[in-house]
Design an enzyme around this catalytic site. Structure first.
Site, PDB file in Angstrom:
ATOM      1  N   HIS A  68       0.818  -1.213   0.000  1.00 37.22           N
ATOM      2  CA  HIS A  68       0.000   0.000   0.000  1.00 37.22           C
ATOM      3  C   HIS A  68       0.850   1.260   0.000  1.00 37.22           C
ATOM      4  O   HIS A  68       0.385   2.314  -0.453  1.00 37.22           O
ATOM      5  CB  HIS A  68      -0.954  -0.014   1.193  1.00 37.22           C
ATOM      6  CG  HIS A  68      -2.124  -0.916   0.997  1.00 37.22           C
ATOM      7  ND1 HIS A  68      -3.430  -0.466   1.004  1.00 37.22           N
ATOM      8  CD2 HIS A  68      -2.199  -2.253   0.753  1.00 37.22           C
ATOM      9  CE1 HIS A  68      -4.245  -1.484   0.779  1.00 37.22           C
ATOM     10  NE2 HIS A  68      -3.512  -2.570   0.634  1.00 37.22           N
ATOM     11  N   ASP A  69       2.074   1.179   0.487  1.00 37.23           N
ATOM     12  CA  ASP A  69       2.960   2.332   0.404  1.00 37.23           C
ATOM     13  C   ASP A  69       3.522   2.478  -1.001  1.00 37.23           C
ATOM     14  O   ASP A  69       3.423   3.533  -1.623  1.00 37.23           O
ATOM     15  CB  ASP A  69       4.112   2.195   1.402  1.00 37.23           C
ATOM     16  CG  ASP A  69       5.064   3.386   1.341  1.00 37.23           C
ATOM     17  OD1 ASP A  69       4.571   4.533   1.312  1.00 37.23           O
ATOM     18  OD2 ASP A  69       6.283   3.176   1.288  1.00 37.23           O
ATOM     19  N   VAL A  72       1.555   3.756  -4.200  1.00 36.39           N
ATOM     20  CA  VAL A  72       1.137   5.163  -4.217  1.00 36.39           C
ATOM     21  C   VAL A  72       2.382   6.036  -4.032  1.00 36.39           C
ATOM     22  O   VAL A  72       3.037   5.983  -2.997  1.00 36.39           O
ATOM     23  CB  VAL A  72       0.121   5.458  -3.098  1.00 36.39           C
ATOM     24  CG1 VAL A  72      -0.367   6.912  -3.183  1.00 36.39           C
ATOM     25  CG2 VAL A  72      -1.050   4.489  -3.161  1.00 36.39           C
ATOM     26  N   GLY A  74       5.259   5.657  -5.120  1.00 41.93           N
ATOM     27  CA  GLY A  74       6.478   4.884  -4.940  1.00 41.93           C
ATOM     28  C   GLY A  74       6.727   4.583  -3.474  1.00 41.93           C
ATOM     29  O   GLY A  74       5.935   4.926  -2.591  1.00 41.93           O
ATOM     30  N   SER A  78       4.955   7.284   2.533  1.00 41.91           N
ATOM     31  CA  SER A  78       3.855   8.255   2.615  1.00 41.91           C
ATOM     32  C   SER A  78       2.641   7.668   3.333  1.00 41.91           C
ATOM     33  O   SER A  78       1.855   8.407   3.935  1.00 41.91           O
ATOM     34  CB  SER A  78       3.463   8.728   1.216  1.00 41.91           C
ATOM     35  OG  SER A  78       3.167   7.638   0.360  1.00 41.91           O
ATOM     36  N   PRO A 167      -5.456  -0.883  -6.066  1.00 40.99           N
ATOM     37  CA  PRO A 167      -6.518  -1.760  -6.562  1.00 40.99           C
ATOM     38  C   PRO A 167      -7.562  -1.983  -5.484  1.00 40.99           C
ATOM     39  O   PRO A 167      -7.237  -2.079  -4.300  1.00 40.99           O
ATOM     40  CB  PRO A 167      -5.775  -3.064  -6.891  1.00 40.99           C
ATOM     41  CG  PRO A 167      -4.571  -3.044  -5.999  1.00 40.99           C
ATOM     42  CD  PRO A 167      -4.175  -1.602  -5.884  1.00 40.99           C
ATOM     43  N   ASP A 246     -11.604 -20.156  13.116  1.00 36.63           N
ATOM     44  CA  ASP A 246     -11.735 -20.944  14.336  1.00 36.63           C
ATOM     45  C   ASP A 246     -12.403 -22.278  14.017  1.00 36.63           C
ATOM     46  O   ASP A 246     -13.262 -22.388  13.127  1.00 36.63           O
ATOM     47  CB  ASP A 246     -12.528 -20.174  15.390  1.00 36.63           C
ATOM     48  CG  ASP A 246     -13.953 -19.889  14.951  1.00 36.63           C
ATOM     49  OD1 ASP A 246     -14.846 -20.684  15.299  1.00 36.63           O
ATOM     50  OD2 ASP A 246     -14.159 -18.878  14.242  1.00 36.63           O
TER      51      ASP A 246
END
Length: 345
Positions: A68-69, A72, A74, A78, A167, A246
């Site tokens: 996720h970093d 966005v 690169g 951020s 995505p 579980d």
């Protein structure tokens, strides 16, 4: 005296320029901190091991944070920034980033690294080292890769940008292909990186469509299990891999699966691909891979060859870690990962 001041100002200007210039992907090197901050990788690994002993789910959070970093702006850390005057709506507030975690761990690691080598190691590099170590631990060492380092931390973090670039779990296969292609990733690499869904959890709001999907898209018994779990509270999270559910819930809805329930959760392996073929995956984006000829063939390939996926996943993580900051961006070495340093440049 005037000459001394001029020289001092020139030296400061040079230092600022060096700090502000982002490291391009081809400048990143393995062993970057060998002389700059000896032992930094061991410090990071020690903290990751300690955290995963307390809660293995933290490992999945680190792997997810890396993706996720880097997707966005690169790999610039951020996604770690909190709301501030400069960034009133940072990336971590985007709906697509719901459930992101491990921020406190990275701040803890950053503090330890700063104590050893002040102002030397970026948060973006720390995140990538930590995700590498988490992947290795969760796979019992089967997934491992060398980390090229030398990144700077960015100044900009915007939730709207994250929502646009990342995505979404509701995407069709063509949307996924286009989204990954925009970052220069192939269909094969899309399938490879999706394999990280063998670990972690997702919020029910991320897969509401699956709760009413037809049998050709999801095994009815698993759909019933998801409906049961999703009605246990307001938007609860559900494990991505039924293997980590579980025992009682699996025995109630899918008794034939109880022999594969594990006492230790979040083991990174190729079970994601077996689950995909059995249509017992949570996200629509996972099932969508079976609707495309090339993607489906790769799902079969990695279901049949766990070792191949281990290697290819490591290679894809390295490629992901090399995504650069936008052209013309400036960077720094943050003192804290959650906030910029407020330097004058």
């Amino acid at each position: 005296m005037r000459i001394s001041v001029a020289i001092l100002c020139a030296l400061v200007a040079v230092q600022v320029a060096l700090l502000a210039a982002p490291a391009e992907a081809n400048e990143l090197t393995v062993g970057y901190y060998a002389k700059k901050c000896r032992g930094v990788e061991n410090i990071i690994k020690w903290h990751v091991i300690k955290a995963l002993k307390q809660n293995r789910r933290t490992g999945a959070a680190l792997v997810r944070l890396l993706f996720h970093d880097c997707f966005v702006r690169g790999c610039d850390a951020s996604v770690l920034l909190d709301a501030s005057y400069e960034n009133p709506r940072p990336e971590k507030g985007a709906p697509v980033n719901i459930g992101l975690a491990a921020f406190d761990l990275l701040e803890e690691i950053k503090a330890a690294v700063e104590k050893r080598c002040p102002g030397v190691v970026s948060c973006s590099d720390i995140l990538i080292y930590a995700a590498r170590d988490a992947g290795s631990i969760l796979s019992n060492g089967h997934v491992h890769f060398d980390v090229p380092a030398g990144r700077l931390d960015g100044f900009v973090s915007n939730a709207d940008e994250a929502q646009k670039e990342l995505p979404d779990s509701t995407f069709t296969v063509q949307q996924l292909i286009d989204n990954f292609a925009a970052k220069n990733f192939t269909i094969e690499e899309l399938v490879i990186l999706s394999g990280a869904h063998s670990i972690g959890a997702g919020h029910c709001s991320s897969f509401t469509g699956r709760l009413t999907a037809p049998p050709e898209q999801i095994t009815p018994a698993y759909r019933d299990l998801l409906n049961y779990k999703c009605h246990q509270g307001p938007d609860p999270d559900v494990v991505n891999n039924i293997r980590d559910e579980d025992y009682a819930t699996v025995a109630r809805f899918m008794p034939g699966f109880v022999s594969r329930v594990r006492k230790i959760s979040d083991f990174m392996d190729n079970t994601y691909y077996h689950n995909s073929l059995a249509k017992i995956v949570t996200f629509n984006s996972d099932w969508q891979l079976l609707t495309h000829t090339e993607a489906r063939s790769k799902v079969h390939e990695y279901a049949d060859n766990a070792t191949l996926w281990d290697v290819d996943f490591g290679d894809s993580m390295v490629k992901l870690s090399k995504l650069p900051m936008p052209a013309g961006s400036k960077g720094e070495i943050r003192t804290k990962c959650s906030s910029i340093n407020h330097r004058l440049y």
